[in-house]
Write a protein that holds these residues in place. Structure first.
Motif, PDB file in Angstrom:
ATOM      1  N   MET A   1      57.949  39.247  40.885  1.00 18.81           N
ATOM      2  CA  MET A   1      57.773  39.553  39.483  1.00 18.81           C
ATOM      3  C   MET A   1      56.484  38.889  38.985  1.00 18.81           C
ATOM      4  N   LEU A   2      55.696  39.621  38.244  1.00 18.22           N
ATOM      5  CA  LEU A   2      54.453  39.098  37.697  1.00 18.22           C
ATOM      6  C   LEU A   2      54.712  38.086  36.595  1.00 18.22           C
ATOM      7  N   LYS A   3      53.823  37.092  36.536  1.00 15.62           N
ATOM      8  CA  LYS A   3      53.911  36.099  35.462  1.00 15.62           C
ATOM      9  C   LYS A   3      52.510  35.618  35.118  1.00 15.62           C
ATOM     10  N   ALA A   4      52.390  34.951  33.992  1.00 16.49           N
ATOM     11  CA  ALA A   4      51.094  34.425  33.559  1.00 16.49           C
ATOM     12  C   ALA A   4      50.542  33.481  34.623  1.00 16.49           C
ATOM     13  N   GLY A   5      49.256  33.633  34.918  1.00  9.72           N
ATOM     14  CA  GLY A   5      48.588  32.800  35.908  1.00  9.72           C
ATOM     15  C   GLY A   5      48.389  33.476  37.251  1.00  9.72           C
ATOM     16  N   ASP A   6      49.091  34.582  37.512  1.00 13.59           N
ATOM     17  CA  ASP A   6      48.916  35.311  38.771  1.00 13.59           C
ATOM     18  C   ASP A   6      47.525  35.938  38.830  1.00 13.59           C
ATOM     19  N   LEU A   7      46.942  35.977  40.022  1.00 10.62           N
ATOM     20  CA  LEU A   7      45.658  36.654  40.240  1.00 10.62           C
ATOM     21  C   LEU A   7      45.934  38.066  40.728  1.00 10.62           C
ATOM     22  N   VAL A   8      45.245  39.026  40.132  1.00  8.66           N
ATOM     23  CA  VAL A   8      45.465  40.434  40.455  1.00  8.66           C
ATOM     24  C   VAL A   8      44.127  41.151  40.610  1.00  8.66           C
ATOM     25  N   GLN A   9      44.207  42.348  41.167  1.00 10.95           N
ATOM     26  CA  GLN A   9      43.057  43.246  41.166  1.00 10.95           C
ATOM     27  C   GLN A   9      43.571  44.650  40.901  1.00 10.95           C
ATOM     28  N   MET A  10      42.681  45.516  40.454  1.00 14.74           N
ATOM     29  CA  MET A  10      43.038  46.893  40.161  1.00 14.74           C
ATOM     30  C   MET A  10      43.278  47.621  41.478  1.00 14.74           C
ATOM     31  N   LYS A  11      44.301  48.469  41.562  1.00 14.76           N
ATOM     32  CA  LYS A  11      44.540  49.271  42.752  1.00 14.76           C
ATOM     33  C   LYS A  11      43.412  50.285  42.884  1.00 14.76           C
ATOM     34  N   SER A  12      42.946  50.483  44.106  1.00 13.26           N
ATOM     35  CA  SER A  12      41.802  51.370  44.326  1.00 13.26           C
ATOM     36  C   SER A  12      42.102  52.821  43.972  1.00 13.26           C
ATOM     37  N   GLY A  13      43.358  53.243  43.998  1.00  9.40           N
ATOM     38  CA  GLY A  13      43.724  54.600  43.614  1.00  9.40           C
ATOM     39  C   GLY A  13      43.690  54.816  42.108  1.00  9.40           C
ATOM     40  N   ILE A  14      43.632  53.745  41.343  1.00  8.34           N
ATOM     41  CA  ILE A  14      43.615  53.825  39.879  1.00  8.34           C
ATOM     42  C   ILE A  14      42.171  53.743  39.365  1.00  8.34           C
ATOM     43  N   GLN A  15      41.465  52.668  39.736  1.00 13.37           N
ATOM     44  CA  GLN A  15      40.063  52.432  39.375  1.00 13.37           C
ATOM     45  C   GLN A  15      39.422  51.633  40.510  1.00 13.37           C
ATOM     46  N   PRO A  16      38.107  51.737  40.707  1.00 15.94           N
ATOM     47  CA  PRO A  16      37.453  50.929  41.733  1.00 15.94           C
ATOM     48  C   PRO A  16      37.565  49.430  41.404  1.00 15.94           C
ATOM     49  N   PRO A  17      38.196  48.638  42.285  1.00 17.93           N
ATOM     50  CA  PRO A  17      38.369  47.207  42.018  1.00 17.93           C
ATOM     51  C   PRO A  17      37.058  46.465  41.779  1.00 17.93           C
ATOM     52  N   ARG A  18      35.967  46.937  42.361  1.00 15.32           N
ATOM     53  CA  ARG A  18      34.677  46.243  42.205  1.00 15.32           C
ATOM     54  C   ARG A  18      34.182  46.263  40.749  1.00 15.32           C
ATOM     55  N   LEU A  19      34.638  47.212  39.959  1.00 14.29           N
ATOM     56  CA  LEU A  19      34.227  47.280  38.557  1.00 14.29           C
ATOM     57  C   LEU A  19      34.886  46.197  37.705  1.00 14.29           C
ATOM     58  N   TYR A  20      36.045  45.726  38.138  1.00 15.64           N
ATOM     59  CA  TYR A  20      36.807  44.754  37.358  1.00 15.64           C
ATOM     60  C   TYR A  20      36.768  43.348  37.947  1.00 15.64           C
ATOM     61  N   GLY A  21      36.640  43.247  39.255  1.00 15.56           N
ATOM     62  CA  GLY A  21      36.699  41.944  39.911  1.00 15.56           C
ATOM     63  C   GLY A  21      38.137  41.460  39.972  1.00 15.56           C
ATOM     64  N   VAL A  22      38.301  40.166  39.985  1.00 23.24           N
ATOM     65  CA  VAL A  22      39.620  39.551  40.035  1.00 23.24           C
ATOM     66  C   VAL A  22      40.077  39.293  38.608  1.00 23.24           C
ATOM     67  N   GLY A  23      41.339  39.529  38.370  1.00 22.12           N
ATOM     68  CA  GLY A  23      41.892  39.297  37.046  1.00 22.12           C
ATOM     69  C   GLY A  23      42.968  38.232  37.065  1.00 22.12           C
ATOM     70  N   THR A  24      43.112  37.549  35.957  1.00 22.30           N
ATOM     71  CA  THR A  24      44.171  36.562  35.772  1.00 22.30           C
ATOM     72  C   THR A  24      45.097  37.067  34.672  1.00 22.30           C
ATOM     73  N   ILE A  25      46.386  37.116  34.966  1.00 18.57           N
ATOM     74  CA  ILE A  25      47.340  37.544  33.948  1.00 18.57           C
ATOM     75  C   ILE A  25      47.443  36.456  32.899  1.00 18.57           C
ATOM     76  N   VAL A  26      47.173  36.836  31.666  1.00 20.23           N
ATOM     77  CA  VAL A  26      47.168  35.900  30.543  1.00 20.23           C
ATOM     78  C   VAL A  26      48.528  35.876  29.860  1.00 20.23           C
TER      79      VAL A  26
END
Length: 66
Positions: free
Chosen positions: A1-26
């Protein structure tokens, strides 16, 4: 289950991950009424320097926080 502080990236089938980089769930924005699992989260993206509202199905977990 996702929670604040997890590191994520965009799925390549949705959007190119390189456009967003790494994300942190706030913050968890919305939970499913039936399962109480998160369905929308706020993510701070490293390459865009902004917080975006994302559906959980569009994200891949890179690293879970404790």
């Amino acid at each position: 289950m996702l929670k604040a502080g997890d590191l994520v990236q965009m799925k390549s089938g949705i959007q190119p991950p390189r456009l967003y980089g790494v994300g942190t769930i706030v913050k968890i924005l919305r939970h499913c009424e039936i399962t109480d699992l998160p369905v929308r989260v706020a993510v701070h993206w490293s390459k865009q320097d902004r917080v975006g509202d994302c559906a959980v199905y569009s994200l891949e977990v890179i690293s879970e926080s404790r």
